[in-house]
Design a protein around this motif. Structure first.
Motif, PDB file in Angstrom:
ATOM      1  N   ALA A 204      33.235  35.620  29.751  1.00 40.90           N
ATOM      2  CA  ALA A 204      32.112  34.679  29.742  1.00 40.90           C
ATOM      3  C   ALA A 204      31.186  35.001  30.901  1.00 40.90           C
ATOM      4  O   ALA A 204      31.160  36.131  31.388  1.00 40.90           O
ATOM      5  N   CYS A 205      30.485  33.962  31.376  1.00 44.80           N
ATOM      6  CA  CYS A 205      29.418  34.152  32.365  1.00 44.80           C
ATOM      7  C   CYS A 205      29.895  34.835  33.646  1.00 44.80           C
ATOM      8  O   CYS A 205      29.135  35.561  34.268  1.00 44.80           O
ATOM      9  N   CYS A 206      31.131  34.615  34.089  1.00 42.23           N
ATOM     10  CA  CYS A 206      31.613  35.239  35.317  1.00 42.23           C
ATOM     11  C   CYS A 206      31.527  36.750  35.247  1.00 42.23           C
ATOM     12  O   CYS A 206      31.390  37.422  36.262  1.00 42.23           O
TER      13      CYS A 206
ATOM     14  N   SER B  23      37.627  37.494  34.130  1.00 37.11           N
ATOM     15  CA  SER B  23      36.394  36.832  34.552  1.00 37.11           C
ATOM     16  C   SER B  23      35.804  36.120  33.352  1.00 37.11           C
ATOM     17  O   SER B  23      35.101  36.706  32.550  1.00 37.11           O
ATOM     18  N   GLY B  24      36.126  34.849  33.235  1.00 41.49           N
ATOM     19  CA  GLY B  24      35.528  34.085  32.151  1.00 41.49           C
ATOM     20  C   GLY B  24      36.473  33.061  31.555  1.00 41.49           C
ATOM     21  O   GLY B  24      37.609  32.897  31.991  1.00 41.49           O
ATOM     22  N   THR B  25      35.977  32.378  30.547  1.00 44.69           N
ATOM     23  CA  THR B  25      36.700  31.309  29.892  1.00 44.69           C
ATOM     24  C   THR B  25      37.712  31.891  28.916  1.00 44.69           C
ATOM     25  O   THR B  25      37.328  32.619  28.013  1.00 44.69           O
TER      26      THR B  25
ATOM     27  N   GLU C 175      52.830  49.662  35.173  1.00 43.63           N
ATOM     28  CA  GLU C 175      53.198  49.171  36.498  1.00 43.63           C
ATOM     29  C   GLU C 175      52.783  50.204  37.542  1.00 43.63           C
ATOM     30  O   GLU C 175      52.786  51.392  37.252  1.00 43.63           O
ATOM     31  N   PRO C 176      52.499  49.822  38.764  1.00 41.83           N
ATOM     32  CA  PRO C 176      52.369  48.444  39.223  1.00 41.83           C
ATOM     33  C   PRO C 176      51.024  47.861  38.818  1.00 41.83           C
ATOM     34  O   PRO C 176      50.051  48.598  38.708  1.00 41.83           O
ATOM     35  N   LYS C 177      50.990  46.546  38.575  1.00 44.66           N
ATOM     36  CA  LYS C 177      49.727  45.951  38.133  1.00 44.66           C
ATOM     37  C   LYS C 177      49.519  44.599  38.772  1.00 44.66           C
ATOM     38  O   LYS C 177      50.472  43.935  39.167  1.00 44.66           O
ATOM     39  N   TRP C 178      48.253  44.249  38.882  1.00 44.06           N
ATOM     40  CA  TRP C 178      47.884  42.979  39.533  1.00 44.06           C
ATOM     41  C   TRP C 178      46.876  42.254  38.655  1.00 44.06           C
ATOM     42  O   TRP C 178      46.219  42.867  37.816  1.00 44.06           O
ATOM     43  N   VAL C 179      46.784  40.942  38.862  1.00 42.12           N
ATOM     44  CA  VAL C 179      45.837  40.136  38.083  1.00 42.12           C
ATOM     45  C   VAL C 179      45.006  39.283  39.041  1.00 42.12           C
ATOM     46  O   VAL C 179      45.554  38.659  39.950  1.00 42.12           O
ATOM     47  N   VAL C 180      43.700  39.299  38.830  1.00 43.04           N
ATOM     48  CA  VAL C 180      42.804  38.434  39.593  1.00 43.04           C
ATOM     49  C   VAL C 180      42.219  37.417  38.630  1.00 43.04           C
ATOM     50  O   VAL C 180      41.686  37.784  37.592  1.00 43.04           O
ATOM     51  N   ALA C 181      42.347  36.119  38.958  1.00 44.04           N
ATOM     52  CA  ALA C 181      41.691  35.078  38.163  1.00 44.04           C
ATOM     53  C   ALA C 181      40.366  34.789  38.830  1.00 44.04           C
ATOM     54  O   ALA C 181      40.311  34.192  39.892  1.00 44.04           O
ATOM     55  N   MET C 182      39.282  35.250  38.203  1.00 46.89           N
ATOM     56  CA  MET C 182      37.968  35.115  38.833  1.00 46.89           C
ATOM     57  C   MET C 182      37.257  33.893  38.263  1.00 46.89           C
ATOM     58  O   MET C 182      37.020  33.808  37.072  1.00 46.89           O
ATOM     59  N   GLY C 183      36.947  32.943  39.123  1.00 42.78           N
ATOM     60  CA  GLY C 183      36.162  31.784  38.694  1.00 42.78           C
ATOM     61  C   GLY C 183      37.009  30.609  38.267  1.00 42.78           C
ATOM     62  O   GLY C 183      38.212  30.719  38.036  1.00 42.78           O
TER      63      GLY C 183
ATOM     64  N   CYS D  13      37.061  28.879  35.470  1.00 36.39           N
ATOM     65  CA  CYS D  13      37.630  28.911  34.115  1.00 36.39           C
ATOM     66  C   CYS D  13      38.955  29.666  34.078  1.00 36.39           C
ATOM     67  O   CYS D  13      39.940  29.186  33.538  1.00 36.39           O
ATOM     68  N   ALA D  14      38.965  30.865  34.641  1.00 34.15           N
ATOM     69  CA  ALA D  14      40.179  31.658  34.596  1.00 34.15           C
ATOM     70  C   ALA D  14      41.269  31.022  35.446  1.00 34.15           C
ATOM     71  O   ALA D  14      42.453  31.106  35.124  1.00 34.15           O
ATOM     72  N   SER D  15      40.892  30.365  36.542  1.00 40.55           N
ATOM     73  CA  SER D  15      41.899  29.789  37.427  1.00 40.55           C
ATOM     74  C   SER D  15      42.502  28.518  36.854  1.00 40.55           C
ATOM     75  O   SER D  15      43.691  28.273  36.997  1.00 40.55           O
ATOM     76  N   SER D  16      41.689  27.670  36.223  1.00 36.47           N
ATOM     77  CA  SER D  16      42.194  26.346  35.846  1.00 36.47           C
ATOM     78  C   SER D  16      41.609  25.805  34.555  1.00 36.47           C
ATOM     79  O   SER D  16      41.815  24.649  34.232  1.00 36.47           O
ATOM     80  N   GLY D  17      40.841  26.571  33.824  1.00 40.34           N
ATOM     81  CA  GLY D  17      40.136  26.023  32.668  1.00 40.34           C
ATOM     82  C   GLY D  17      38.740  25.552  33.032  1.00 40.34           C
ATOM     83  O   GLY D  17      37.917  25.337  32.160  1.00 40.34           O
ATOM     84  N   GLY D  18      38.490  25.368  34.318  1.00 33.71           N
ATOM     85  CA  GLY D  18      37.157  25.008  34.785  1.00 33.71           C
ATOM     86  C   GLY D  18      36.643  23.732  34.164  1.00 33.71           C
ATOM     87  O   GLY D  18      37.374  22.770  34.010  1.00 33.71           O
TER      88      GLY D  18
END
Ligand code: SF4
Lengths: 185, 207
Positions: free
Chosen positions: A42-44, A79-81, A99-107, A109-114
């Protein structure tokens, strides 16, 4: 007089050698070549693209190689909804990353539903994948994304990578279930 | 709203009535005449564009409960018309499809089916378009809560890999939120009551 310098490694005498721990060396290499997988939903994602441009220049941190194939990437930037319909896809792509892998919740929406408190939206991507760094904002500015990515670098630097390499079970793959036919009495 | 076109329509199609409207001419038509009305509008009145298909849920205790809404436009005469058709059945609402007359109806009707559960008879491909295929509810129906209802995750194997993820009601935290209409800051906040300030309409100085 014995000063600190006398005990330290002296390259003039001992040659061009650097002594370090294997963990530190591996982590140092890894953290300066993170290959992000842009999960732009989404917008992020627009801010993610801005971070990739010359003005904010994510390549200063060695992360400019965005790969759209999960098999060539090691850090998923969500990054996004994330709708429930898309959540399935996000998890499948995560499972395909090596592996190895990492995840970033940007914004938000991704962190909590926004702001999307609704029947259609997954309330935080950490419900389906393990998240390493959350970035607040709606959308976060590119500087905030870079800050989050530097946090990921710090995290990578602290990892026991040799032990992980030997164990190979940082994130266990789901075991394949074999269904047995019911026994006939 | 008076309109010669609607009067002609009412004369031609028995059972149709004038529909109250604040903007464009509108008419109620019986569901079984919907196709012939649309055909007449397209072939004889020059309404070559189907702008929108949607529906209304008047709530569970009203009958007829569901009304299908259609907006047609004419690119030659530059006018619009709104057609409404009540669904006879309140439990399993059904309407004839317009997809064969207007290809644009295809996805619009899929969306209306997805969110309100109206089945379009004769639709070439009546699948959900926004929610996933085996989602059990129709979210825009009046009895459906905004936060959603606990349901199985779209894919069972993914749900298992993710440690038993489920579709859960969203935490509303006292929401949904909007700017308050009274109290501190309420004069400063632009909101639905058209209080966006600009050169022609400056912000009133109430302080
Ligand atoms: S956090 Fe805000 S900017 Fe980012 S995807 Fe959600 S709504 Fe868009």
């Amino acid at each position: 007089m014995a000063t600190e310098n006398n005990f330290a490694y002296n390259s003039k005498i001992e040659g061009d050698l650097v002594v370090t721990k294997l963990d530190t060396a591996i982590n140092w290499i890894r953290k300066h070549s993170v290959w992000p997988m842009p999960m732009g939903l989404a917008c992020c994602a627009i801010e993610l693209m801005a971070a990739g441009g010359s003005r904010f220049d994510i390549s200063r941190f060695g992360m400019e190689v965005m790969r759209f194939s999960p098999r060539q990437a090691d850090c998923m930037i969500v990054s996004g909804t994330v709708t429930y319909k898309m959540a399935e896809v996000v998890r499948r792509i995560y499972d395909q990353m090596a592996e190895p892998k990492w995840v970033v919740a940007m914004g938000a929406c991704a962190s909590s539903g926004g702001m999307y408190r609704s029947y259609a939206v997954l309330q935080g991507v950490d419900r389906i994948v393990p998240v390493d760094v959350y970035i607040s904002g709606c959308p976060p500015r590119p500087e905030a994304l870079l800050d989050g990515m530097i946090k990921i670098q710090d995290k990578i630097q602290r990892e026991p990578s040799v032990k992980n390499l030997l164990d190979r079970d940082m994130h266990k793959a789901p075991e394949k279930k074999t269904t047995t036919a019911p026994a006939h009495a | 709203m008076e309109s010669a076109l609607v009067e002609e329509l009412i004369k031609k199609f028995e059972g149709s009535t004038q529909r109250e409207s604040l903007d464009i001419p509108a008419a109620n038509v019986p569901a079984d005449l919907l196709l012939s009305v649309a055909e007449w509008l397209r072939n004889e009145q020059g309404f070559d564009l189907l702008m929108d298909v949607t529906a209304i849920d008047w709530s569970e205790d009203v009958s007829p409960r569901f009304t299908g809404i259609y907006h047609f436009a004419s690119s030659t005469k530059h006018n619009y018309i709104r057609i409404a058709a009540d669904c006879e059945d309140d439990v399993e609402p059904e309407l004839p499809t317009l997809a064969k007359l207007y290809p644009a109806a295809n996805w619009h009707e899929r969306e209306t089916y997805d969110l309100l559960g109206i089945r379009y008879k004769g639709h070439p491909d009546l699948r959900r378009i926004l929610m996933w295929d085996d989602y059990p509810y129709f979210p825009l129906r009046k009895e459906f809560p905004l936060a959603g209802i606990e349901t199985e995750f779209p894919a069972a194997d993914v749900a298992e890999a993710a440690g038993g993820a489920k579709v859960i009601p969203a935490p509303m935290m006292g929401g949904p939120f909007h700017a308050p209409q009274t109290g501190a800051m309420s004069k400063r906040e632009p909101r639905a009551a058209d209080q966006s300030w600009n050169e022609e309409k400056p912000k009133p100085n109430n302080d």
